[in-house]
Design an enzyme around this catalytic site. Structure first.
Site, PDB file in Angstrom:
ATOM      1  N   GLU A  46     -20.632 -45.458 -24.912  1.00 20.11           N
ATOM      2  CA  GLU A  46     -19.307 -44.895 -25.132  1.00 20.11           C
ATOM      3  C   GLU A  46     -18.310 -46.016 -25.478  1.00 20.11           C
ATOM      4  O   GLU A  46     -18.269 -47.051 -24.811  1.00 20.11           O
ATOM      5  CB  GLU A  46     -18.900 -44.177 -23.847  1.00 20.11           C
ATOM      6  CG  GLU A  46     -17.542 -43.543 -23.824  1.00 20.11           C
ATOM      7  CD  GLU A  46     -17.267 -42.885 -22.471  1.00 20.11           C
ATOM      8  OE1 GLU A  46     -16.279 -42.122 -22.382  1.00 20.11           O
ATOM      9  OE2 GLU A  46     -18.028 -43.123 -21.498  1.00 20.11           O
ATOM     10  N   LYS A 115     -15.619 -36.239 -27.116  1.00 14.87           N
ATOM     11  CA  LYS A 115     -15.903 -35.973 -25.712  1.00 14.87           C
ATOM     12  C   LYS A 115     -15.055 -34.795 -25.244  1.00 14.87           C
ATOM     13  O   LYS A 115     -13.856 -34.734 -25.511  1.00 14.87           O
ATOM     14  CB  LYS A 115     -15.569 -37.230 -24.893  1.00 14.87           C
ATOM     15  CG  LYS A 115     -15.843 -37.152 -23.403  1.00 14.87           C
ATOM     16  CD  LYS A 115     -15.572 -38.518 -22.770  1.00 14.87           C
ATOM     17  CE  LYS A 115     -15.885 -38.563 -21.291  1.00 14.87           C
ATOM     18  NZ  LYS A 115     -15.710 -39.929 -20.733  1.00 14.87           N
ATOM     19  N   CYS A 170     -20.684 -39.230 -21.770  1.00 15.67           N
ATOM     20  CA  CYS A 170     -20.484 -39.581 -20.360  1.00 15.67           C
ATOM     21  C   CYS A 170     -20.215 -38.374 -19.460  1.00 15.67           C
ATOM     22  O   CYS A 170     -21.135 -37.657 -19.092  1.00 15.67           O
ATOM     23  CB  CYS A 170     -19.367 -40.607 -20.243  1.00 15.67           C
ATOM     24  SG  CYS A 170     -19.431 -41.492 -18.655  1.00 15.67           S
TER      25      CYS A 170
END
EC number: 6.3.5.1
Length: 640
Positions: A46, A115, A170
């Site tokens: 990330e 995300k 994540c």
């Protein structure tokens, strides 16, 4: 890439916080290293082009513009890289900043995946900088090109139909309803996760369990790349725990607290086969197709050199602790199955034909455990030894000693006279050692057991195992038949370990020594006269090594593989223990017998399922007895 194997890699490059040029170069070097290994799907952490810990520097135009420029440089530098590459960066879209994954292939920018779940608790404060991503896909301008942006992006390989990749970032993994649920339901077989998960005591095991569980429940491969030790350590330390999982199993994992790379091979064909087998796995319907944008990419179709471990004994756990736990569990399942049958039929007696071989030994051990569970005296177990033309002193003595040590009742009934009379009645020459000579003995033994069971009001306990049933290595209406078959789903390779486990844990030296001698005795039906007092008929010389047949059986029934793929894996797993011609010979024999002997499996007695592979006609294997094996045999004939 042949037969569904795709080499994949997850890597944590060295990061210099806020130095996009240095970070892009570090990513490029790792791309080149993985390229040399033949990696076709590459995943980086990330925000790796900037560093995850830039904090309020994410609000600086200079950082955002530099990250965009370095992504463009990476795109150009990877024009000759035959791979699908995922790289993390901050991305501004329509006045908002997103934590995104950029997807590259052969110099093309295929799309951006934002995300969705932005953590803002404890040590995380991403909401200060980033906006949650949306599922819907829009098209944005990138250096004069239209590029898709959105969570619902699938990246599908034209050359490998089952290679369909989707991305999470994540925190998306840690929430109750990860985006991967929708992505895999829409057709993704591979999930990648670009992560920056900081390290704390014990967090690595929880993170590993998350990756494993998600890959299992979604029936997918999961590629997890995490930020490493060069992130800012103002308040946190990142360990760079990179993992590759497939359907609940970790295939590769990097060293923690290092900037490392993990590489392995995933099998997308097997994932697709597993989903087909699971009738409850959701189908990708019209709704999913409408909500998702599929972006196609290309890869060269070339051989994938295998490095992942292929266990030559898939039914047997490789580490001692797991193996002991598995053995105890299986013995309990077998015994509980028999316990229920005895309780239901109100039987307080059982009859076991004991030969001194592995299978009948295991059946007797299971029967004693079931009797102990019910509080029935072990003397109510009638252990019957039936010497015949092929019985040796060694097996006879072991049968008698085993019965004595376990506290069962021994009964000896020789079959020689009865079979000799039977040969006379049907006109069989006793010097002709053909299939009639052998099977008449097996059927005589079964008749004795059934009649003794009637005398004492008991059940005949079957001794035949899964491997024998797969090969049809049983006499129809002979040892093939019983009143309850406790070994029916236990493969031969596992039978050995169950008996060994009992020997190691019984706590009685005499019993242990007898069991060890049974284990040391060659597998044989003992239907042919012995040669100089030794067993003349060794099963594995006739039908082939059981460890090969169990390997074939597992990957045929459990994974649905074609013979060519099983042949390839067997040669790889056994690592030169058998040459290719030997593997092919016994593979052909396995398929020939498996198809021709189905009629025996179609009328099996009841017995407990203990593992993921079974052949009960009422359970796992609905197969016609007259199915044709031509398509399978044709492929085997062309193996080299």
């Amino acid at each position: 890439m042949r037969q569904g194997f795709i080499k994949v890699g997850v890597s944590t490059p060295e990061v210099c916080v806020a130095d996009c040029r240095a970070n892009a170069e570090a990513v490029r070097q790792r791309i080149q290293e993985m390229r040399q290994l033949g990696v076709k799907v590459m995943v980086f952490p990330e925000l790796c082009l900037t560093g995850y810990t830039c904090s309020d520097l994410f609000l600086q135009d200079r950082l955002l513009n530099e990250a965009a420029q370095q992504l463009e440089n990476l795109r150009e530098q990877t024009e000759d890289t035959d791979a699908l590459i995922f790289v993390g960066l901050p991305l501004e879209v329509k006045g908002k900043l997103y934590n995104a994954a950029a997807v590259l292939n052969r110099g093309r920018l295929l799309g951006f995946v934002p995300k969705k779940h932005i953590p803002n608790y404890n040590e995380f404060y991403e909401r200060r900088h980033f906006t949650p991503g949306e599922e819907s896909v829009i098209w944005i301008d990138w250096n004069g090109r239209k590029v898709p942006f959105g969570m619902n992006l699938l990246f599908a390989c034209r050359q490998v139909p089952h290679l369909v990749v989707a991305a999470e970032i994540c925190e998306d993994l840690w929430v109750p309803c990860p985006p991967g649920i929708s992505h895999t339901a829409a057709g993704a077989t591979v999930m990648v996760n670009l992560s920056a998960s900081d390290d704390m005591v014990g967090k690595d095991s929880y993170r590993r369990s998350l990756v494993c569980q998600n890959s299992a429940s979604l029936v997918c491969a999961y590629l997890y790349a995490s930020a490493g030790i060069d992130e800012s350590t103002t308040d946190l330390v990142f360990g760079g725990q990179d993992m590759i999982a497939e359907n609940g199993t970790i295939l590769a994992e990097s060293r923690r607290f290092s900037n490392d790379t993990a590489v392995s091979e995933i099998d997308v064909d097997r994932l697709a086969a597993e989903r087909r087998r699971l009738s409850t796995y959701p189908k990708a319907g019209a709704d999913a197709a409408a909500r998702y944008e599929t972006v196609f990419f290309d890869l060269e179709v070339e051989e994938t050199r295998l490095t992942r471990r292929i266990d030559p004994h898939p039914f047997v756990p490789s580490d001692a602790q797991s193996r002991e736990q598995r053995c105890n569990e299986i013995l309990n399942i077998q015994a509980l199955g028999l316990r229920k049958r005895l309780k239901h039929t109100k039987c307080r007696h059982a009859v076991v034909g004991i030969s001194g071989g592995l299978d009948s030994t295991l059946a007797l051990l299971v029967t004693t455990r079931a009797f102990d569970m019910l509080g029935i005296p072990r003397k109510n177990i009638l252990s019957v030894t039936m010497p015949g033309f092929g019985t040796t002193d060694r097996t006879y003595d072991n049968a008698c000693r085993l019965t004595e040590k376990l506290g069962a009742t021994l009964r000896e009934v020789s079959i020689k006279d009865a079979v000799t009379v039977h040969f006379r009645d049907i006109g069989q020459d006793s010097d002709t050692h053909d299939v009639t000579y052998e099977n008449a003995q097996a059927r005589e033994r079964t008749q004795i057991l059934m009649d003794l069971a009637n005398q004492c009001g008991g059940l005949v306990i079957g001794t035949g195992d899964l491997s024998e049933l797969a090969l049809g290595w049983a006499t129809y209406n002979g040892d093939h038949m019983s009143m309850y078959a406790v070994n029916v789903s236990v493969p031969k390779t596992l039978v050995r370990h169950l008996v060994r486990y009992y020997a190691d844990t019984c706590g009685e030296e005499g019993l242990r020594n007898t069991l060890l001698d049974v284990l040391d005795t060659p597998v044989s039906p003992e239907l042919l006269p012995p040669s100089e007092g030794q067993i003349a008929q060794k099963t594995e010389e006739l039908v082939g090594p059981y460890e090969l047949h169990d390997f074939f059986l597992y990957y045929m029934l459990r994974a649905g593989f074609e013979p060519a793929k099983i042949y390839r894996l067997a040669n790889y797993a056994f690592g030169g223990q058998y040459d290719a011609l030997t593997v092919r010979k016994w593979l052909e024999n396995f398929y020939r017998r498996f198809f021709s002997q189905q009629f025996k499996r179609s009328c099996l007695p009841d017995g407990p399922k203990v593992g993921s592979v079974a052949v009960s006609p009422r359970g796992d294997l609905r197969m016609p007895s007259d199915a044709c094996a031509a398509a399978w045999m044709e492929q085997i004939r062309h193996l080299s």
